[in-house]
Design a protein around this motif. Structure first.
Motif, PDB file in Angstrom:
ATOM      1  N   THR A  67       0.831  -1.205   0.000  1.00 35.92           N
ATOM      2  CA  THR A  67       0.000   0.000   0.000  1.00 35.92           C
ATOM      3  C   THR A  67       0.864   1.252   0.000  1.00 35.92           C
ATOM      4  O   THR A  67       0.497   2.264  -0.597  1.00 35.92           O
ATOM      5  CB  THR A  67      -0.931   0.004   1.223  1.00 35.92           C
ATOM      6  OG1 THR A  67      -1.604  -1.251   1.296  1.00 35.92           O
ATOM      7  CG2 THR A  67      -1.954   1.117   1.152  1.00 35.92           C
ATOM      8  N   GLN A  68       2.017   1.193   0.621  1.00 37.26           N
ATOM      9  CA  GLN A  68       2.888   2.361   0.716  1.00 37.26           C
ATOM     10  C   GLN A  68       3.411   2.807  -0.643  1.00 37.26           C
ATOM     11  O   GLN A  68       3.880   3.928  -0.776  1.00 37.26           O
ATOM     12  CB  GLN A  68       4.047   2.088   1.672  1.00 37.26           C
ATOM     13  CG  GLN A  68       3.605   2.089   3.108  1.00 37.26           C
ATOM     14  CD  GLN A  68       4.728   1.723   4.066  1.00 37.26           C
ATOM     15  OE1 GLN A  68       5.606   0.941   3.745  1.00 37.26           O
ATOM     16  NE2 GLN A  68       4.689   2.300   5.244  1.00 37.26           N
ATOM     17  N   MET A  69       3.286   1.967  -1.665  1.00 36.15           N
ATOM     18  CA  MET A  69       3.684   2.378  -3.017  1.00 36.15           C
ATOM     19  C   MET A  69       2.914   3.627  -3.437  1.00 36.15           C
ATOM     20  O   MET A  69       3.414   4.440  -4.208  1.00 36.15           O
ATOM     21  CB  MET A  69       3.394   1.276  -4.044  1.00 36.15           C
ATOM     22  CG  MET A  69       4.177   0.023  -3.883  1.00 36.15           C
ATOM     23  SD  MET A  69       3.823  -1.192  -5.184  1.00 36.15           S
ATOM     24  CE  MET A  69       2.094  -0.963  -5.550  1.00 36.15           C
ATOM     25  N   TYR A  70       1.695   3.771  -2.950  1.00 32.49           N
ATOM     26  CA  TYR A  70       0.852   4.889  -3.354  1.00 32.49           C
ATOM     27  C   TYR A  70       1.257   6.203  -2.703  1.00 32.49           C
ATOM     28  O   TYR A  70       0.807   7.258  -3.114  1.00 32.49           O
ATOM     29  CB  TYR A  70      -0.619   4.574  -3.052  1.00 32.49           C
ATOM     30  CG  TYR A  70      -1.119   3.418  -3.868  1.00 32.49           C
ATOM     31  CD1 TYR A  70      -1.523   3.600  -5.178  1.00 32.49           C
ATOM     32  CD2 TYR A  70      -1.168   2.128  -3.353  1.00 32.49           C
ATOM     33  CE1 TYR A  70      -1.959   2.540  -5.950  1.00 32.49           C
ATOM     34  CE2 TYR A  70      -1.605   1.064  -4.109  1.00 32.49           C
ATOM     35  CZ  TYR A  70      -2.000   1.273  -5.403  1.00 32.49           C
ATOM     36  OH  TYR A  70      -2.428   0.223  -6.163  1.00 32.49           O
ATOM     37  N   THR A  71       2.109   6.144  -1.693  1.00 31.09           N
ATOM     38  CA  THR A  71       2.476   7.371  -0.988  1.00 31.09           C
ATOM     39  C   THR A  71       3.363   8.277  -1.831  1.00 31.09           C
ATOM     40  O   THR A  71       3.351   9.481  -1.651  1.00 31.09           O
ATOM     41  CB  THR A  71       3.190   7.063   0.345  1.00 31.09           C
ATOM     42  OG1 THR A  71       4.375   6.317   0.087  1.00 31.09           O
ATOM     43  CG2 THR A  71       2.276   6.298   1.279  1.00 31.09           C
ATOM     44  N   TYR A  72       4.102   7.724  -2.778  1.00 32.42           N
ATOM     45  CA  TYR A  72       4.987   8.577  -3.573  1.00 32.42           C
ATOM     46  C   TYR A  72       4.189   9.570  -4.409  1.00 32.42           C
ATOM     47  O   TYR A  72       4.596  10.710  -4.597  1.00 32.42           O
ATOM     48  CB  TYR A  72       5.911   7.751  -4.465  1.00 32.42           C
ATOM     49  CG  TYR A  72       5.304   7.332  -5.777  1.00 32.42           C
ATOM     50  CD1 TYR A  72       5.450   8.118  -6.910  1.00 32.42           C
ATOM     51  CD2 TYR A  72       4.571   6.150  -5.887  1.00 32.42           C
ATOM     52  CE1 TYR A  72       4.875   7.737  -8.108  1.00 32.42           C
ATOM     53  CE2 TYR A  72       4.008   5.767  -7.080  1.00 32.42           C
ATOM     54  CZ  TYR A  72       4.160   6.561  -8.193  1.00 32.42           C
ATOM     55  OH  TYR A  72       3.599   6.184  -9.374  1.00 32.42           O
ATOM     56  N   ALA A  73       3.034   9.193  -4.910  1.00 32.32           N
ATOM     57  CA  ALA A  73       2.218  10.100  -5.719  1.00 32.32           C
ATOM     58  C   ALA A  73       1.610  11.194  -4.850  1.00 32.32           C
ATOM     59  O   ALA A  73       1.479  12.332  -5.277  1.00 32.32           O
ATOM     60  CB  ALA A  73       1.121   9.327  -6.435  1.00 32.32           C
TER      61      ALA A  73
END
Length: 88
Positions: A67-73
């Motif tokens: 889920t943390q992949m989405y934090t970069y955006a």
């Protein structure tokens, strides 16, 4: 209407076709994919202040790291936040 009726399962191919037709009907010229919508959904939730654990549950991820992949955006919007101390 029972709650079960709200959760109809579609194949990946069927979902992609539904999204393609919806985009065409909305006169969206850019290619739109299910993954793009999923990513946008997660990013908007994060930018709205939804905690990662909730987003993890909604996306069906087993691992919070996924889920943390989405934090970069979402971090791009952090540049637009004004520091209240700058106005003192």
């Amino acid at each position: 209407m029972s709650l079960r009726l709200l959760f109809i399962q579609y194949s990946a191919t069927s979902l992609a076709k539904i999204i393609k037709v919806a985009a065409r009907n909305a006169k969206i010229l850019k290619v739109v994919t299910p993954h793009m919508l999923r990513h946008s959904f997660a990013t908007h939730l994060l930018e709205a202040g939804t905690d990662l654990r909730t987003i993890q549950t909604l996306l069906g991820h087993n691992s919070l790291e996924t889920t943390q992949m989405y934090t970069y955006a979402a971090t791009s919007s952090l540049r637009d936040i004004k520091n209240p101390l700058d106005s003192l």
